[in-house]
Motif scaffolding. Structure first.
Motif, PDB file in Angstrom:
ATOM      1  N   HIS A  75      97.833  24.577 105.007  1.00 18.74           N
ATOM      2  CA  HIS A  75      96.908  23.758 104.224  1.00 18.74           C
ATOM      3  C   HIS A  75      95.509  23.811 104.855  1.00 18.74           C
ATOM      4  CE1 HIS A  75      95.241  20.426 101.975  1.00 18.74           C
ATOM      5  NE2 HIS A  75      96.377  20.279 101.299  1.00 18.74           N
ATOM      6  N   PRO A  76      94.466  24.108 104.072  1.00 22.32           N
ATOM      7  CA  PRO A  76      93.122  24.185 104.661  1.00 22.32           C
ATOM      8  C   PRO A  76      92.602  22.858 105.206  1.00 22.32           C
ATOM      9  CG  PRO A  76      93.202  25.264 102.516  1.00 22.32           C
ATOM     10  CD  PRO A  76      94.471  24.493 102.670  1.00 22.32           C
ATOM     11  N   VAL A  77      93.105  21.728 104.722  1.00 24.46           N
ATOM     12  CA  VAL A  77      92.589  20.420 105.136  1.00 24.46           C
ATOM     13  C   VAL A  77      93.446  19.791 106.222  1.00 24.46           C
ATOM     14  CG1 VAL A  77      92.043  18.086 104.343  1.00 24.46           C
ATOM     15  CG2 VAL A  77      91.489  20.044 102.910  1.00 24.46           C
ATOM     16  N   THR A  78      94.753  19.746 106.012  1.00 24.08           N
ATOM     17  CA  THR A  78      95.645  19.089 106.963  1.00 24.08           C
ATOM     18  C   THR A  78      96.214  20.026 108.010  1.00 24.08           C
ATOM     19  OG1 THR A  78      97.562  19.422 105.504  1.00 24.08           O
ATOM     20  CG2 THR A  78      96.249  17.415 105.192  1.00 24.08           C
ATOM     21  N   GLY A  79      96.238  21.331 107.734  1.00 24.92           N
ATOM     22  CA  GLY A  79      96.824  22.286 108.666  1.00 24.92           C
ATOM     23  C   GLY A  79      98.325  22.388 108.579  1.00 24.92           C
ATOM     24  N   GLN A  80      98.965  21.682 107.632  1.00 27.30           N
ATOM     25  CA  GLN A  80     100.405  21.745 107.454  1.00 27.30           C
ATOM     26  C   GLN A  80     100.794  23.027 106.712  1.00 27.30           C
ATOM     27  OE1 GLN A  80     102.450  19.555 108.837  1.00 27.30           O
ATOM     28  NE2 GLN A  80     100.684  18.384 109.625  1.00 27.30           N
ATOM     29  N   ASN A 162      90.120   4.737  99.505  1.00 33.88           N
ATOM     30  CA  ASN A 162      90.844   5.487 100.525  1.00 33.88           C
ATOM     31  C   ASN A 162      90.155   6.826 100.718  1.00 33.88           C
ATOM     32  OD1 ASN A 162      92.674   6.509 102.338  1.00 33.88           O
ATOM     33  ND2 ASN A 162      94.325   6.782 100.848  1.00 33.88           N
ATOM     34  N   LEU A 163      89.431   6.986 101.822  1.00 32.33           N
ATOM     35  CA  LEU A 163      88.658   8.192 102.091  1.00 32.33           C
ATOM     36  C   LEU A 163      89.383   9.156 103.020  1.00 32.33           C
ATOM     37  CD1 LEU A 163      85.102   6.650 102.569  1.00 32.33           C
ATOM     38  CD2 LEU A 163      86.120   7.593 100.499  1.00 32.33           C
ATOM     39  N   SER A 164      90.651   8.924 103.285  1.00 33.10           N
ATOM     40  CA  SER A 164      91.388   9.844 104.148  1.00 33.10           C
ATOM     41  C   SER A 164      91.561  11.180 103.444  1.00 33.10           C
ATOM     42  CB  SER A 164      92.757   9.252 104.484  1.00 33.10           C
ATOM     43  OG  SER A 164      93.511   9.029 103.307  1.00 33.10           O
ATOM     44  N   GLU A 169      84.152  17.002 108.018  1.00 30.20           N
ATOM     45  CA  GLU A 169      84.232  17.376 109.425  1.00 30.20           C
ATOM     46  C   GLU A 169      85.656  17.368 109.949  1.00 30.20           C
ATOM     47  OE1 GLU A 169      82.152  15.277 108.165  1.00 30.20           O
ATOM     48  OE2 GLU A 169      80.192  16.208 108.491  1.00 30.20           O
ATOM     49  N   GLN A 170      86.575  16.698 109.272  1.00 25.61           N
ATOM     50  CA  GLN A 170      87.952  16.614 109.725  1.00 25.61           C
ATOM     51  C   GLN A 170      88.854  17.659 109.095  1.00 25.61           C
ATOM     52  OE1 GLN A 170      89.221  12.593 109.016  1.00 25.61           O
ATOM     53  NE2 GLN A 170      87.750  11.695 110.462  1.00 25.61           N
ATOM     54  N   VAL A 174      87.554  23.765 108.946  1.00 25.78           N
ATOM     55  CA  VAL A 174      86.213  23.562 109.499  1.00 25.78           C
ATOM     56  C   VAL A 174      86.271  23.443 111.018  1.00 25.78           C
ATOM     57  CG1 VAL A 174      84.234  22.001 109.542  1.00 25.78           C
ATOM     58  CG2 VAL A 174      85.356  22.525 107.382  1.00 25.78           C
ATOM     59  N   GLN A 175      87.243  22.693 111.530  1.00 27.11           N
ATOM     60  CA  GLN A 175      87.357  22.522 112.969  1.00 27.11           C
ATOM     61  C   GLN A 175      87.760  23.800 113.681  1.00 27.11           C
ATOM     62  OE1 GLN A 175      90.093  19.267 113.484  1.00 27.11           O
ATOM     63  NE2 GLN A 175      88.580  17.696 112.909  1.00 27.11           N
ATOM     64  N   ARG A 176      88.609  24.615 113.053  1.00 29.24           N
ATOM     65  CA  ARG A 176      89.081  25.847 113.679  1.00 29.24           C
ATOM     66  C   ARG A 176      88.227  27.059 113.329  1.00 29.24           C
ATOM     67  NH1 ARG A 176      94.318  25.182 115.645  1.00 29.24           N
ATOM     68  NH2 ARG A 176      95.319  23.227 115.016  1.00 29.24           N
TER      69      ARG A 176
END
Length: 496
Positions: A75-80, A162-164, A169-170, A174-176
């Motif tokens: 998953h591009p957002v959660t990494g799952q 709910n902004l989760s 940035e999270q 993006v982080q990797r």
């Protein structure tokens, strides 16, 4: 200046002064909050064209998410872990102004709108529409296609509270720093400039195996290829599920993979039809006679025009509309005859019944002053007062029984809150204006609309003329079932 001007002067530096004005520790600067808009892809951060989403409600463009999942398998957002069969194609609806809106309520989507989608159909609605029309009445059917679904099939696309999962940035990619091959080669430069990405890709793939495979698949560019890969993954997962469960646990995709044509033969998942596109990407064939959207509205006609009775009603409605518009089936009007074919309008019939009284007002018509100062106005020597119309304004509750082909409806009218609207409805009903009229607009489990003698929703007059002003009261709200309201096409356009 003043006696206490030096009252706050101190012989030492405070903590705040040392931190902000002197050499104290300034602290780490926080990165400004960036929220991903609901209409943008979570990979490219640009508005999507062909939207798909995951079960957590993250939206992507199909041309970005398919190669990303095939390359990184997560998953591009959660990494799952994520596979192509977990993606859900979305059907977004736009209004006449080109803005994304709910197809049922017509509410325009903004960053503060609660948005949800139905997994089985992919249709996107305002969450309040699903809550009022599906959750509360426990009617678990899609509002557009009537396909059944469960509470678990509702995917929340955007929740303002709910902004989760919405903070850029999270995001995991993006982080990797995970990018696609096309993004890495984007800045290499080249001879060609001002050329589209599909053109660069086509020129770079000439005389290669990729070009041969694309030609055999039917072409269409990177986006069409991503759609074919996504459809193939879903069909493979559906076929696998149907084999293991003998058809009992088959998903809607499995049902689509084994659908039959007009001849009754099953259509193979890998059959030809490349010229018209992959059949798994096309929506089920729909009869254009039902349900058809009406221009200028977000509701539709639920009349079944495939039956003989429905076709007869359709011809009757078309004939009435043509007669109202002055078509060829209507005889030309005689001189002096109005658009009602010589009949009295509701206003004329209401005044002829003695329900209206005219009294002299305090102002004059101004004819005497015009004739005194003008050279073309006719001479008037008397100051004639203008006539003021006095209508009946009931002050008590009104009760009307409405006879329909499916039974009677007992209505209570708030004449004390909306006297003009209630008097208009009572008077038109008393003179037989609503006799043999149709409910020309209907939404299942939502509302019905009628009262137009032409049966088109564009006709009808009031006892005050073609239209009259609105009567708004904060006590009158749609807070339950069975509420009777006045429909119009804008401010102060109330008719029948």
């Amino acid at each position: 200046m003043g006696k206490k001007q030096h009252q706050k002067d101190k012989l030492y530096l405070t903590t705040k002064e040392w931190k902000e004005e002197w050499g104290g520790h300034k602290g780490s600067k926080r990165v400004p909050f960036k929220k991903l808009p609901f209409h943008c892809c979570a990979i490219a951060f640009t508005p999507f064209e062909d939207a798909v989403c995951t079960e957590d409600g993250t939206v992507f463009d199909v041309s970005n998410i398919v190669p990303y999942v095939m390359k990184y398998k997560k998953h591009p957002v959660t990494g799952q872990p994520l596979s192509l069969k977990d993606l859900v194609q979305l059907n977004w609806h736009k209004n006449g102004e080109g803005s994304y809106a709910c197809p049922v309520t017509g509410k325009v989507f903004t960053e503060h709108t609660h948005i949800a989608a139905v997994k089985t159909t992919g249709n996107v609605y305002a969450y309040e529409a699903l809550d009022e029309l599906c959750f509360k009445p426990k009617s678990w059917k899609d509002l557009l296609t009537d396909e059944p679904f469960t509470r678990k099939d509702v995917i929340v696309i955007q929740d303002p509270l709910n902004l989760s999962g919405r903070t850029v940035e999270q995001f995991d990619h993006v982080q990797r720093g995970l990018v696609l091959d096309d993004d890495e080669e984007e800045n290499k430069g080249g001879v060609l400039r001002n050329v589209t990405e599909d053109m660069k890709r086509a020129l770079g793939a000439l005389q290669t195996d990729e070009a041969r495979r694309a030609f055999e698949a039917g072409g269409g560019g990177k986006r069409a290829e991503a759609q074919r890969l996504l459809a193939a993954a879903k069909a493979a997962a559906a076929a696998k599920g149907s084999k293991t469960g003998d058809g009992k646990g088959a998903t809607p995709a499995a049902a689509a993979a084994t659908k039959t044509g007009n001849s009754g033969a099953a259509v193979a998942p890998g059959a030809g039809d490349a010229a018209a596109g992959d059949w798994r990407l096309r929506a089920p064939a729909r009869n254009q006679d039902m349900p058809a959207f009406k221009p200028g509205a977000v509701t539709w006609d639920t009349e079944d025009y495939t039956t003989q009775e429905g076709q007869a009603n359709k011809r009757k409605a078309e004939k009435l509309a043509e007669m109202a518009a002055g078509g060829p089936d209507k005889a030309p009007l005689k001189p002096g005859v109005g658009p009602n074919g010589g009949k009295m309008t509701p206003k004329e019939r209401y005044e002829a019944g003695g329900h209206v009284k005219y009294i002299e007002s305090f102002s004059t018509t101004g004819a005497a002053s015009r004739s005194f100062t003008s050279t073309y106005a006719s001479v008037h020597t008397a100051a004639t007062r203008t006539l003021k119309r006095l209508d009946r304004n009931p002050t008590k509750k009104g009760y009307v029984r409405l006879h329909t082909s499916l039974g009677d409806l007992n209505l209570e009218l708030h004449c004390d809150m909306a006297p003009r609207t209630c008097e208009n409805f009572i008077a038109l009903a008393a003179m037989g204006y609503y006799d043999d009229t149709l409910f020309h607009r209907s939404i299942r489990n939502f509302m019905i609309q009628g009262g137009d003698p032409t049966g088109t929703g564009k006709g009808g007059e009031s006892i005050y003329g073609p239209s009259f002003k609105d009567e708004l009261d904060s006590r009158l709200v749609h807070n339950g079932r069975g509420i009777l309201s006045m429909a119009n096409s804008g401010p102060n356009t109330n008719g029948s």
